[in-house]
Design an enzyme around this catalytic site. Structure first.
Site, PDB file in Angstrom:
ATOM      1  CG  ASN A 119      -0.373  -0.177   2.502  1.00 50.83           C
ATOM      2  OD1 ASN A 119       0.746  -0.684   2.621  1.00 50.83           O
ATOM      3  ND2 ASN A 119      -1.076   0.219   3.541  1.00 50.83           N
ATOM      4  CD  GLU A 218       2.524  -0.100  10.510  1.00 50.15           C
ATOM      5  OE1 GLU A 218       1.331  -0.436  10.727  1.00 50.15           O
ATOM      6  OE2 GLU A 218       2.933   0.262   9.409  1.00 50.15           O
ATOM      7  CB  CYS A 252      -1.969   0.179   8.746  1.00 51.00           C
ATOM      8  SG  CYS A 252      -0.494   1.203   8.603  1.00 51.00           S
TER       9      CYS A 252
END
Length: 447
Positions: A119, A218, A252
């Site tokens: 992404n 993460e 995210c």
């Protein structure tokens, strides 16, 4: 686009061979010299911003303006760590009992394995590579199979900037488990830094435990976006358009669930809806605001969440049109109202351009709703009274809280989450420390 090799375990081992071979010389390069190389990488990325932006848009599907914004953001990590890497910390002190002096120093952790998602193909790589190199580590990188070309383009610029052979090694592959598994089993790999789903992160942590590898994770998010009754509604709408719809909601840190005070819900919804309906959906080359989602599975998941929300009582209030005859994985940006607080679309990370709006009436209620998740990466809060905003912000169980702004990422700030959103931080000083081991020397020192 040229075809990309599909690496295997032999390629993974060869990458570690190269990284381990380059480690001794790279860790001994003066911090200033390493910093100058990182600084030149920053300059080269800015020089080639248009070209890199077009590549990201082609690989990822995000709009061209988003892609170019990612390039400039990514470049800043090289500039930040070029400056931070020359300020290596340490300490010196006298033992309380006397008789010794303590000298504390830091060393590069060694070969670091990096795994990045599709992404933000440039930003996620830069956020890991820059501090690793600044600390004196060498790296092996597994980019997402959907977006490997961006990583290679960045590596080419790093070579031009002066990064020696073997310091940065990239292994593209459709089989992440084979590549990363080989790295996790290699005793020369001393750190795993992963950005991706919580499920995969949990698997990697279990593997890391077998060899006690340093780990930075993460992971997933489920960011609340809170609007109080005294907020500047126009500013809140502008922030929501960034936090929710940037990159098609495929982040995210994307605002996943919008909690709007009942007194201002109608105004906020109308103004947000007008903005959403005005969005242009299409290919990046056509000057669109929002491009396609990454693949068919992403469209299917987003549609399933939307259908489930409607079955639970939600309704579509506003939606951007998709041009007739569009080919690709497009999904219409959507605003949902009358969303039950416990709907699946609120509890699941959407990763798509749907904004579900839930109303609330008391601070205690909205904080309970915001914290009712195993995730704790990012959150957003728009309020008129700053003291109240800070009080609410500090009550949210998230590693990053944007107050009256729709962006939380900054190379100078510690990026990371609480709960199942990960461990460790990227960016800021702590981002450098993730790639260092602490050592102290206890020196006999007669009183």
């Amino acid at each position: 686009m040229r075809p990309v090799s599909n690496g295997g375990t032999a390629d993974a081992r060869a990458a570690v061979d190269a990284a381990a071979g380059a480690l001794v010389s790279w860790r001994n390069v003066a911090p200033r010299e390493r910093g100058e190389i990182l600084r030149r990488t920053f300059e080269l990325m800015i020089r080639d911003c248009d070209e890199l932006g077009e590549l990201i848009a082609a690989e990822n599907g995000k709009s061209l303006i988003d892609a170019k914004g990612e390039v400039t953001y990514s470049a800043e990590f090289f500039r930040w760590f070029a400056e931070e890497g020359v300020r290596m910390g340490g300490d010196y002190g006298t033992a309380p009992a006397g008789g010794t002096r303590t000298v504390v120093t830091h060393h590069p952790v060694g070969v670091a394995a990096l795994v990045t998602p599709w992404n933000f193909p440039a930003a996620m790589a830069a956020r890991k590579i820059a501090p690793a190199l600044a600390a004196g580590c060498t790296v092996v990188l597994k980019p997402a199979s959907e977006t490997p070309l961006t990583a290679f383009a960045m590596a080419k610029l790093m070579v031009e900037a002066g990064v020696p052979a073997g310091v940065v090694n990239i292994v593209p592959s459709k089989s992440a488990s084979k590549i990363v598994g080989a790295w996790m089993e290699d005793p020369r790999v001393r750190l795993i830094s992963f950005t991706g789903s919580t499920g995969i992160g949990q698997m990697l942590l279990k593997q890391a435990a077998d060899r006690v590898i340093n780990s930075a994770m993460e992971l997933g998010g489920n960011a609340p976006f809170i609007v109080t009754e005294d907020a500047d509604i126009d500013e809140a709408v502008a922030g929501a358009m960034i936090a929710k719809f940037r990159g098609g909601g495929q982040a995210c840190t994307a605002a996943n669930r919008l909690y709007v005070h009942a007194e201002v819900a109608a105004e906020f919804t109308a103004k947000l809806g007008a903005k959403v309906e005005a969005l242009t959906v299409g290919q990046a080359s056509e000057g669109s605001d929002i491009g396609p989602l990454i693949n068919a599975a992403a469209v299917d998941k987003t549609q399933k969440l939307l259908d489930g929300a409607i079955e639970a009582g939600a309704r579509v209030a506003h939606q951007a049109p998709i041009p007739a005859g569009s080919k690709g994985f497009y999904f219409p940006p959507t605003v949902l109202v009358d969303v039950p607080a416990d709907a699946e679309i609120v509890r699941e990370e959407i990763f798509g351009p749907i904004a579900p709006i839930v109303t609330w009436t008391s601070d205690e209620e909205v904080i309970a709703l915001a914290n009712d998740t195993e995730m704790g990466l990012a959150a957003y809060l728009y309020a008129g009274e700053l003291q109240r905003a800070i009080r609410l912000g500090e009550s949210i169980e998230a590693g990053m809280v944007g107050i009256n702004r729709g962006l939380v990422s900054d190379p100078a700030a510690p990026f990371g989450g609480m709960k199942q959103s990960g461990i460790g931080r990227e960016g800021a000083r702590v981002g450098l420390e993730e790639f260092q081991e602490t050592q102290y020397l206890s020196i006999a020192w007669p009183n």
